[in-house]
Structures are given as structure tokens and as C-alpha cells.
Design a protein around this motif. Structure first.
Motif, short mmCIF file in Angstrom:
data_model
loop_
_atom_site.label_atom_id
_atom_site.label_comp_id
_atom_site.label_asym_id
_atom_site.label_seq_id
_atom_site.Cartn_x
_atom_site.Cartn_y
_atom_site.Cartn_z
N LYS A 81 -39.32 15.51 82.32
CA LYS A 81 -39.22 14.38 81.49
C LYS A 81 -39.21 14.78 80.19
O LYS A 81 -39.87 15.96 79.94
N LYS A 103 -38.50 13.26 75.75
CA LYS A 103 -38.48 12.52 74.59
C LYS A 103 -37.40 12.80 73.42
O LYS A 103 -37.37 13.76 73.29
N VAL A 104 -36.94 11.65 73.11
CA VAL A 104 -36.06 11.87 71.79
C VAL A 104 -36.70 11.32 70.76
O VAL A 104 -36.92 10.34 70.61
N LEU A 135 -34.29 16.36 71.18
CA LEU A 135 -34.96 16.25 72.40
C LEU A 135 -35.94 17.19 72.62
O LEU A 135 -35.83 18.41 72.49
N VAL A 157 -28.28 14.97 80.50
CA VAL A 157 -29.35 13.91 80.03
C VAL A 157 -29.24 12.71 80.28
O VAL A 157 -28.10 12.10 80.39
N LEU A 158 -29.88 12.13 81.18
CA LEU A 158 -30.00 10.65 81.54
C LEU A 158 -30.91 9.83 81.00
O LEU A 158 -32.12 10.03 80.71
N HIS A 159 -30.42 8.86 80.16
CA HIS A 159 -31.52 7.94 79.25
C HIS A 159 -32.04 6.81 80.09
O HIS A 159 -31.34 6.04 80.69
N VAL A 160 -33.27 6.91 80.05
CA VAL A 160 -33.89 5.86 80.90
C VAL A 160 -33.92 4.39 80.15
O VAL A 160 -34.46 4.52 79.03
N MET A 161 -33.46 3.60 80.78
CA MET A 161 -33.57 2.20 80.34
C MET A 161 -34.47 1.42 80.79
O MET A 161 -34.63 1.39 82.14
#
Length: 96
Positions: A7, A9-10, A16, A33-37
Motif C-alpha cells: 500500500k 500514497k501519492v 509515491l 502502480v494501480l490507482h485505487v478509486m
């Protein structure tokens, strides 16, 4: 190749940062990198009725899987110009 999942954060600057400890052997790595929506579920989604299935197109094709795929696609719009589409593609490809 061993896979790890962390896990992170940006921050506001776009950097990152991994937010949990990492124990990996030294060496080169490949980062994906998979951006969590975040999804917000509200009450209106439950009241929406499912739309009726649209009728399938009738397509003639001797290859069954291709025929099935074509039946689920939309037909070509009547104002579609293949020459214009080719020109747009070539302009984008060769940056004209």
C-alpha cells in the motif's frame, strides 16, 4: 519473478511513498502502480431499473466467435468516412 503487493500514497507533489515496511532482497525491480478509486454507493443505485437488453445485430460470418462478437457491437454510423478515419490515424501516427 516474485510478486509483492504494498500500500502507498501519492502526496500533493506527485511523489509515491510506500506506507508499510518492505523486506525484499536487493536488486532491480519493476514497479506497476494501480490507482485505487473510491466508490460511493448511494440509494439511487438500488432504485435504478436494469435496462432491457438491446437486440442483437444479424451478421453473416463463417467464424462463430467472430460472428458472436460482431452481433454484440454497434453498427457503423451512416456518416462514417473511412478515408477521413485513415487520414486522422496517419496524422496522429506521424504527428503531421
Amino acid at each position: 519473478m516474485q510478486a509483492y503487493k504494498f500500500k502507498g500514497k501519492v502526496d500533493e507533489a506527485g511523489n509515491l511513498a510506500v506506507t508499510e515496511p518492505v523486506k525484499m532482497p536487493p536488486g532491480d525491480v519493476e514497479v506497476i502502480v494501480l490507482h485505487v478509486m473510491e466508490t460511493v454507493k448511494n440509494d439511487t443505485e438500488a432504485t435504478i431499473q436494469p435496462q432491457a437488453a438491446k437486440p442483437k445485430r444479424q451478421v453473416e460470418c463463417s467464424i462463430p466467435i467472430l460472428k458472436e462478437w460482431l452481433e454484440n457491437t454497434d453498427p457503423v454510423p451512416p456518416d462514417f468516412d473511412p478515408e477521413q478515419a485513415k487520414w486522422e490515424y496517419l496524422k496522429e501516427k506521424y504527428k503531421l
